[in-house]
Structures are given as structure tokens and as C-alpha cells.
Design an enzyme around this catalytic site. Structure first.
Site, PDB file in Angstrom:
ATOM      1  CE  LYS A  23      -1.723   1.575   3.968  1.00 12.75           C
ATOM      2  NZ  LYS A  23      -1.409   2.967   4.308  1.00 12.75           N
ATOM      3  CG  ASN A  24       2.218   2.694   3.524  1.00 11.71           C
ATOM      4  OD1 ASN A  24       1.073   3.059   3.215  1.00 11.71           O
ATOM      5  ND2 ASN A  24       2.565   2.411   4.767  1.00 11.71           N
ATOM      6  CB  CYS A 116      -5.458  10.316  11.420  1.00 16.16           C
ATOM      7  SG  CYS A 116      -4.010   9.340  11.790  1.00 16.16           S
ATOM      8  NE  ARG A 121      -0.052  10.240  10.122  1.00 10.73           N
ATOM      9  CZ  ARG A 121      -0.406   9.211   9.342  1.00 10.73           C
ATOM     10  NH1 ARG A 121      -1.555   8.610   9.561  1.00 10.73           N
ATOM     11  NH2 ARG A 121       0.363   8.796   8.375  1.00 10.73           N
ATOM     12  CG  ASP A 304       3.121   1.476   9.550  1.00 11.84           C
ATOM     13  OD1 ASP A 304       3.372   1.751   8.371  1.00 11.84           O
ATOM     14  OD2 ASP A 304       2.744   2.311  10.385  1.00 11.84           O
ATOM     15  NE  ARG A 397      -7.570   4.046   5.282  1.00 12.71           N
ATOM     16  CZ  ARG A 397      -7.161   5.226   5.734  1.00 12.71           C
ATOM     17  NH1 ARG A 397      -7.614   5.661   6.902  1.00 12.71           N
ATOM     18  NH2 ARG A 397      -6.297   5.949   5.050  1.00 12.71           N
TER      19      ARG A 397
HETATM   20  C1  EPZ Z   1       3.984   7.003   6.469  1.00  9.14           C
HETATM   21  O1  EPZ Z   1       3.160   8.039   6.993  1.00  9.14           O
HETATM   22  C2  EPZ Z   1       3.091   5.774   6.300  1.00  9.14           C
HETATM   23  N1  EPZ Z   1       2.013   6.089   5.392  1.00  9.14           N
HETATM   24  C3  EPZ Z   1       2.539   5.372   7.664  1.00  9.14           C
HETATM   25  O2  EPZ Z   1       1.807   4.156   7.500  1.00  9.14           O
HETATM   26  C4  EPZ Z   1       3.685   5.088   8.606  1.00  9.14           C
HETATM   27  O3  EPZ Z   1       3.180   4.827   9.894  1.00  9.14           O
HETATM   28  C5  EPZ Z   1       4.614   6.318   8.691  1.00  9.14           C
HETATM   29  O4  EPZ Z   1       5.060   6.692   7.373  1.00  9.14           O
HETATM   30  C6  EPZ Z   1       5.852   6.052   9.532  1.00  9.14           C
HETATM   31  O5  EPZ Z   1       6.559   4.952   9.071  1.00  9.14           O
HETATM   32  C7  EPZ Z   1       2.261   6.069   4.043  1.00  9.14           C
HETATM   33  O6  EPZ Z   1       3.354   5.814   3.576  1.00  9.14           O
HETATM   34  C8  EPZ Z   1       1.109   6.369   3.152  1.00  9.14           C
HETATM   35  P1  EPZ Z   1       5.831  10.447   8.645  1.00  9.14           P
HETATM   36  P2  EPZ Z   1       3.673   9.560   7.043  1.00  9.14           P
HETATM   37  O7  EPZ Z   1       5.680  11.714   7.902  1.00  9.14           O
HETATM   38  O8  EPZ Z   1       4.568   9.821   5.899  1.00  9.14           O
HETATM   39  C9  EPZ Z   1       5.754  13.761  12.095  1.00  9.14           C
HETATM   40  C10 EPZ Z   1       0.027   2.633   7.778  1.00  9.14           C
HETATM   41  O9  EPZ Z   1      -0.381   2.057   8.793  1.00  9.14           O
HETATM   42  N2  EPZ Z   1       5.724  14.752  10.993  1.00  9.14           N
HETATM   43  O10 EPZ Z   1       7.058   9.647   8.393  1.00  9.14           O
HETATM   44  O11 EPZ Z   1       2.485  10.415   7.231  1.00  9.14           O
HETATM   45  C11 EPZ Z   1       4.503  12.879  12.139  1.00  9.14           C
HETATM   46  O12 EPZ Z   1       3.456  13.503  12.831  1.00  9.14           O
HETATM   47  C12 EPZ Z   1       0.407   4.136   7.831  1.00  9.14           C
HETATM   48  O13 EPZ Z   1       0.177   2.076   6.676  1.00  9.14           O
HETATM   49  C13 EPZ Z   1       5.710  16.101  11.292  1.00  9.14           C
HETATM   50  O14 EPZ Z   1       5.704  16.499  12.458  1.00  9.14           O
HETATM   51  O15 EPZ Z   1       4.535   9.536   8.383  1.00  9.14           O
HETATM   52  C14 EPZ Z   1       5.023  11.629  12.824  1.00  9.14           C
HETATM   53  O16 EPZ Z   1       5.012  11.813  14.203  1.00  9.14           O
HETATM   54  C15 EPZ Z   1       0.031   4.772   9.128  1.00  9.14           C
HETATM   55  N3  EPZ Z   1       5.695  16.985  10.267  1.00  9.14           N
HETATM   56  C16 EPZ Z   1       6.451  11.531  12.290  1.00  9.14           C
HETATM   57  O17 EPZ Z   1       6.817  12.841  11.855  1.00  9.14           O
HETATM   58  C17 EPZ Z   1       5.706  16.594   8.942  1.00  9.14           C
HETATM   59  O18 EPZ Z   1       5.677  17.440   8.046  1.00  9.14           O
HETATM   60  C18 EPZ Z   1       6.656  10.541  11.140  1.00  9.14           C
HETATM   61  O19 EPZ Z   1       5.653  10.766  10.205  1.00  9.14           O
HETATM   62  C19 EPZ Z   1       5.716  15.211   8.670  1.00  9.14           C
HETATM   63  C20 EPZ Z   1       5.733  14.301   9.704  1.00  9.14           C
END
Ligand code: EPZ
Length: 418
Positions: A23-24, A116, A121, A304, A397
Site C-alpha cells: 500500500k505505502n 487522525c 500528523r 506499523d 484500507r
Molecule cells: C507514512 O506516513 C506511512 N504512510 C505510515 O503508515 C507510517 O506509519 C509512517 O510513514 C511512519 O513509518 C504512508 O506511507 C502512506 P511520517 P507519514 O511523515 O509519511 C511527524 C500505515 O499504517 N511529521 O514519516 O504520514 C509525524 O506527525 C500508515 O500504513 C511532522 O511532524 O509519516 C510523525 O510523528 C500509518 N511533520 C512523524 O513525523 C511533517 O511534516 C513521522 O511521520 C511530517 C511528519
């Protein structure tokens, strides 16, 4: 009656299962089709609710989408640059159209994803990166509005890795003027999969999969056919299913190197793991051992897989701890697991899990994608009673045909209602 999944546990799972496309990886690859006119073809695309949502969003932007497992995406007639609230609110990954739209059309208007179930996020790192590349970005009526005649290459240092942030800026950098350097970038295999596909289409990206990614801007890309990588989180979930049922399961068509941290922890938990080039065999005959986990960006233990590992630890032979460092609210599955008889104590981002002799089936509610997977695992491990999981749309999903795949391994699992 809304759809539910019913599970009668206590059956050791046995046999082979094939991992689906990730998916990702599929979601950013689909968004990348916006970068070039012409037909891009993706193979091994999983049949998931989130993939259907991304299709709807791309069609809304004017991309012609045809097919499922093999998906052709033609954005020759793309013209609309607005990703509406109605679609973005159902899937945060919609933010992945921001970089490509801005890079190709010089403008994008994307509904700001709200918080969410697992955390606030924000997307500040995505926005800061685009601004460093010369874009003007502002918030208007809940929409992120970005404009740039042509993006310029820049050096961007992430304060902390972000997966979709890295992917958005890689896609923005591909058509930018000059070189973009991303430092402290996300190293997840899905980022590398995206870069490999873009390089096949004429991009010049080096270092994907490491913390330093360099993107030499080009003026255009040529669509091609690319195969989506296998889903490492789905694979990890099946390994946990073998563990919690005391079974023997082989996952085919996966990439063991994408799961090093998970495999190490599963071994610590008493699961025998064998592996080949594209398969992993997991057997658990002597019960589950307590083991501690701290989630971390790749190559660390993936957040995850946190909920699934916690489900496993509910039946361990001792006390274990799970620490969640990525998302501030990713323990929504805990009260539901406790309803099944688990003994878990929470304090901020730490969970202390005292292994119990058995779990019992109960009505439980899914709250997010991976939490729902942990409830399925607990249901498979419960030796008496029936587990009834509601809000299964969370599961659909991100897991392709999970209940039938598990039934193929001998699980007593079925859907009802809906
Ligand atoms: C990706 O989400 C994945 N989703 C998530 O999978 C996964 O949990 C996550 O990476 C971490 O591995 C997809 O790839 C579609 P991040 P993403 O930006 O990119 C903070 C699943 O279950 N942050 O790496 O949204 C954020 O809040 C899903 O398949 C900021 O503060 O995650 C988090 O605490 C859930 N500002 C951390 O960084 C930003 O601009 C990591 O988030 C971006 C992120």
C-alpha cells in the site's frame, strides 16, 4: 447491520500465503503519474480501499485510470490541480499529489489533512521543503495552496525523517531546476521503490534508501511500466499470525531484507524464522517469549508493526515493553486487547505487557488500520469464545483479502453483516 469480522481462535495456522503489493509504495507511485503526460503502468497493485481512494482523487484531477492489479494511469489530460476535502479527509496520503502537481503545473491546492486516530500528523516538513525550493505556500480555508513558476533545487535538512514528506520532495525535485539534496531523509524501502520507478522514467535520483538523497532536475519524464514492491507490513503481520497461533506459515513473494528489525524481534519472541530470496517461513512450537520493542524509522522496528507485536506479547511468558516513538497516540488497540483479557498498562508512550495464559473472544472495535490487524491476531490467538470485530473498513484500507488469506491457512474467520 454493519460488516464485522468473526474469528474462532485457537487453530495453529499452517501453509503458504503470498504477500500483496505494498500500500505505502503503490500510493506514492500512483501520485507520481501526475508528473508526466502519457500512460504509466503499475503492476502488482493491491486491491485496497486506499488504492481506490487514490484512484478517485487522480480521476478527479483528470487522470484516466484503467485496471486494478495492473493499473494504467494516463495524465495527458490532467488540468485540475485541486485535491478536495471530501477525498483527502478519508486518506491522509492524498497529500502525495502536492509535490507532483506543483512540479508539473506550477500550482496545487490540496486540502490540509486533519489529525487522525494515531496522531496530529502535521505536514510542516513537506511545506518547508517546497518553500525552500522557491514555492509560495499558504493556507486558505483549510487548503494548502502552493505556487511556483518552476521549482528550484535546494538543500533541505529534515528535522526528523518523514516518509511521505521525503516522497513529496523527491517528486517535486525531479522536475525542478538544478539539484535538490534531501538530508536526514526517510530510508524506508517504499521511498526507494518510488525513486527506482522514477529513474526508470528518466529521473536522476541517487541515494534513495539512505539518509542523503540527491535529485538532479530534468525537464520531462517518459512513462513506463513498473512493478510495485511486496508489502513488508502485511508480511510481518502473517509472521505474527504464525507466532500467536503456534503455527507454521511461509510467506511467499516478500523481501526479507525489508524486515530485518522485525525478524530479529520475532526470533527474540521465540519464533523460528527461515528465509530465502523471496520467502520467509515462521514457526512457533514452544510458546511466545517476552521481548521489548522500541519503534523507530527504517531500518528500525516499524511503527506499523507495533500493534501486531503487542498482540503477540499479550500471550508471552513474561513482562515486555513496547515504546512508540513515531506517533503520539498509537495505542488505541490497548483497551480493546484488554477487553479480550490482555494485561497491559500504559504510561505515555510506553506499554507494559504482562503475558497471560489465554485470551478470550469478545466484541471489539477497530480504530485504525494496524490496530485492527492486532485485534485479528488476538482473535486468532484466543482459545475460547468468538471475537467480533466491528469497523472493519479500517482493515480493508491496507490489507488485501486478509480474511480469505487467513482462512487459506486454516483460520476460522468469516465476515458477516454489511
Ligand atoms: C507514512 O506516513 C506511512 N504512510 C505510515 O503508515 C507510517 O506509519 C509512517 O510513514 C511512519 O513509518 C504512508 O506511507 C502512506 P511520517 P507519514 O511523515 O509519511 C511527524 C500505515 O499504517 N511529521 O514519516 O504520514 C509525524 O506527525 C500508515 O500504513 C511532522 O511532524 O509519516 C510523525 O510523528 C500509518 N511533520 C512523524 O513525523 C511533517 O511534516 C513521522 O511521520 C511530517 C511528519
Amino acid at each position: 447491520m454493519p460488516e464485522r469480522i468473526m474469528i474462532e481462535g485457537g487453530v495453529p495456522l499452517r501453509g503458504e500465503v503470498t504477500a500483496s503489493g505494498a500500500k505505502n509504495a503503490a500510493l506514492p507511485l500512483m501520485a507520481a503519474s501526475l508528473l508526466m503526460p502519457g500512460k504509466m503502468v503499475l503492476e502488482n497493485v493491491p486491491d485496497l480501499r486506499d488504492v481506490r481512494t487514490m484512484k478517485k482523487l487522480l480521476e478527479h484531477l483528470g487522470v484516466r485510470c484503467e485496471g486494478d492489479g495492473t493499473l494504467s494511469l494516463d495524465s495527458a489530460r490532467t488540468g485540475n490541480c485541486e485535491a478536495p476535502y471530501e477525498l483527502v479527509k478519508t486518506m491522509r496520503a492524498s497529500v502525495l499529489v502536492l509535490g507532483p502537481l506543483l512540479a508539473r503545473f506550477g500550482q496545487a491546492r490540496v486540502s490540509q489533512p486533519g489529525g487522525c486516530a494515531i496522531g496530529a500528523r502535521p505536514i510542516n516538513r513537506h511545506v518547508a521543503g517546497l518553500e525552500a525550493m522557491g514555492a509560495t505556500v499558504y493556507l486558505e480555508h483549510g487548503y494548502v495552496v502552493a505556487r511556483a513558476d518552476r521549482l528550484r533545487g535546494a538543500q533541505i535538512v529534515f528535522e526528523a525523517p518523514t516518509v511521505t514528506g521525503t516522497e513529496n520532495l523527491v517528486m517535486a525535485g525531479v522536475l525542478a531546476e538544478g539539484e535538490t539534496v534531501l538530508l536526514n531523509a526517510a530510508r524506508e524501502p517504499e521511498v526507494k521503490d518510488l525513486a527506482d520507478a522514477l529513474n526508470l522514467m528518466g529521473a536522476r535520483i541517487t541515494g534513495a534508501g539512505t539518509a542523503e538523497i540527491r535529485i538532479q532536475g530534468v525537464t520531462s519524464l517518459t512513462p513506463a511500466t513498473y512493478t510495485v514492491m511486496p508489502d513488508r507490513i502485511e508480511t510481518g503481520t502473517y509472521i505474527a499470525a504464525a507466532g500467536i497461533t503456534g503455527g507454521d506459515v511461509t510467506v511467499r513473494h516478500c523481501v526479507p531484507d525489508h524486515l530485518r528489525a522485525v525478524i530479529e524481534k520475532m526470533k527474540k519472541a521465540g519464533i523460528d524464522i527461515e528465509e530465502g530470496e523471496d520467502w520467509i517461513r515462521a514457526r512457533c512450537g514452544n510458546g511466545i517469549k517476552a521481548a521489548d520493542v522500541i519503534t523507530d524509522p527504517f531500518p528500525g522496528f516499524p511503527t506499523d508493526m507495533q500493534a501486531q507485536f503487542m498482540a503477540l506479547m499479550t500471550l508471552s511468558d513474561g513482562l515486555s515493553s513496547v515504546t512508540e516513538t513515531i506517533f503520539e497516540q498509537r495505542f488505541m488497540h490497548v483497551p480493546e486487547l484488554c477487553r479480550m483479557g490482555a494485561d497491559i498498562t500504559l504510561s505515555e508512550r510506553h506499554a507494559a505487557i504482562k503475558g497471560v495464559r489465554s485470551l478470550s473472544g469478545a466484541p471489539v472495535m477497530a480504530t485504525d488500520l494496524r490496530a485492527s490487524a492486532s485485534l485479528v491476531l488476538a482473535g486468532l490467538g484466543a482459545t475460547e469464545g468468538v471475537t467480533e470485530i466491528s469497523r472493519v473498513y479500517h482493515l480493508d484500507r491496507g490489507y488485501e483479502d486478509l480474511d480469505n488469506k487467513l482462512a487459506g491457512l486454516g483460520a476460522r474467520i468469516w465476515r458477516t453483516g454489511g
